[in-house]
Design a protein around this motif. Sequence first.
Motif, PDB file in Angstrom:
ATOM      1  N   VAL A  76      61.510 173.623  65.284  1.00 19.13           N
ATOM      2  CA  VAL A  76      61.519 172.842  66.621  1.00 19.13           C
ATOM      3  C   VAL A  76      61.302 171.308  66.537  1.00 19.13           C
ATOM      4  N   ILE A  77      62.343 170.515  66.986  1.00 16.67           N
ATOM      5  CA  ILE A  77      62.402 169.220  67.001  1.00 16.67           C
ATOM      6  C   ILE A  77      62.170 168.518  68.333  1.00 16.67           C
ATOM      7  N   SER A  78      61.305 167.696  68.529  1.00 18.81           N
ATOM      8  CA  SER A  78      60.892 167.202  69.775  1.00 18.81           C
ATOM      9  C   SER A  78      61.562 165.790  70.159  1.00 18.81           C
ATOM     10  N   HIS A  79      62.519 165.826  71.040  1.00 12.81           N
ATOM     11  CA  HIS A  79      62.843 164.646  71.367  1.00 12.81           C
ATOM     12  C   HIS A  79      62.245 163.486  72.043  1.00 12.81           C
ATOM     13  N   ARG A 108      61.285 169.975  75.919  1.00 22.21           N
ATOM     14  CA  ARG A 108      59.909 171.067  76.184  1.00 22.21           C
ATOM     15  C   ARG A 108      59.257 171.480  75.165  1.00 22.21           C
ATOM     16  N   PRO A 109      58.947 170.978  74.120  1.00 18.95           N
ATOM     17  CA  PRO A 109      58.586 171.641  72.741  1.00 18.95           C
ATOM     18  C   PRO A 109      57.266 172.729  72.958  1.00 18.95           C
ATOM     19  N   ALA A 110      56.379 172.463  73.907  1.00 20.63           N
ATOM     20  CA  ALA A 110      55.392 173.433  74.120  1.00 20.63           C
ATOM     21  C   ALA A 110      56.032 174.958  74.422  1.00 20.63           C
ATOM     22  N   LEU A 111      56.904 174.688  75.784  1.00 22.64           N
ATOM     23  CA  LEU A 111      57.908 175.820  76.168  1.00 22.64           C
ATOM     24  C   LEU A 111      58.398 176.613  75.031  1.00 22.64           C
ATOM     25  N   LEU A 112      59.256 175.851  74.127  1.00 18.75           N
ATOM     26  CA  LEU A 112      59.921 176.424  73.200  1.00 18.75           C
ATOM     27  C   LEU A 112      59.247 177.208  72.056  1.00 18.75           C
ATOM     28  N   LEU A 113      58.039 176.476  71.479  1.00 20.90           N
ATOM     29  CA  LEU A 113      57.411 177.075  70.564  1.00 20.90           C
ATOM     30  C   LEU A 113      56.506 178.324  70.944  1.00 20.90           C
ATOM     31  N   LYS A 114      56.179 178.483  72.360  1.00 15.39           N
ATOM     32  CA  LYS A 114      55.539 179.460  72.607  1.00 15.39           C
ATOM     33  C   LYS A 114      56.673 180.610  72.891  1.00 15.39           C
TER      34      LYS A 114
END
Length: 317
Positions: free
Chosen positions: A58-61, A302-308
């Motif tokens: 996951v890469i956060s923009h 949306r890093p938190a959403l993707l991680l979840k």
Amino acid sequence: MRNKLFFLVVLFTVFCSCKEAPSITNVNNSTKDSISNNNSIEDLLNNLNNPTSNKIMVISHRGDWRNAPENSLQAIQNCIDLGVDMVEIDVRKTNDNQLVVIHDSKLDRTTTGKGLVKEWTLDSLKTLRLKNGTGRPTHHRIPTLREALLIAKGKILINLDKCYDYFDDAYKIIEETGTTKQVVIKGYNKSVEDVQRDFGNKLDSIIFMPIIHLDKQKNAKSILFDYQNKIKPLAFEIVFSQDTSSVLNEFSEIKNNGSKVWVNSLWKSLNAGYEDDIALNNRDSIYGWYVDKGVNMIQTDRPALLLKYLRSKGLHD
């Protein structure tokens, strides 16, 4: 009299220490039960160097910009605390040849200043404040590239965007901060020969990622395999506004030839509409599409959403 003087000194000391709030806070203090960073930098590098891994990075923009100003040190720290694998930040050069972290060529949108970044000195830029997502000024300030690399050192991978033209200057800072193994430099519309000429033997010590635009580069497949035959990049960033290119069905071949596949779930022109905001209501139809295609790196807003989502599928630690 002495007791009174002593009391005043103690009171003054306590007052001053209370006013000195840290500039970077750890967002995990209240969210340890939901999301946390379980990976060491060695784990991240091992995954990056494993093109066929089923663990999706996951890469956060621009960092965690929904909860801190984009490209700020706090936005980077938030990503570290969330357990994001890599943070993408943007690099610009000042009037006095200093590298700073800011996306736009102009200051107006993201700071309290106006005009071009390249017309300001570093000292003058440091007087400005960054704006939040609603356009309101915050206490955060524009970081230098050095500051950004140091806060990420040993904790998270870093993707430098808009940095190709400043590579020589950036490389000095990357070396001085001891972050060469963590930094990914990317470039678009560059032939293998261009990259070899521009980077020279530094290609042996940095990670270069080509950007392949399936709409604009009609010979995208031959470009991909030319890169893989000559410099073997660890990853390709694949951009597409339509999902009709045959390359989208050949990710397994790309990975088996030694390169991970990076896509952007940011907005439609980058991903044919498989974007984060739609994933809010239907994760499987967006993030699940990437999983089915065999993507193993996703840049997200949306890093938190993707991680979840990925953790629920066993695709991220």
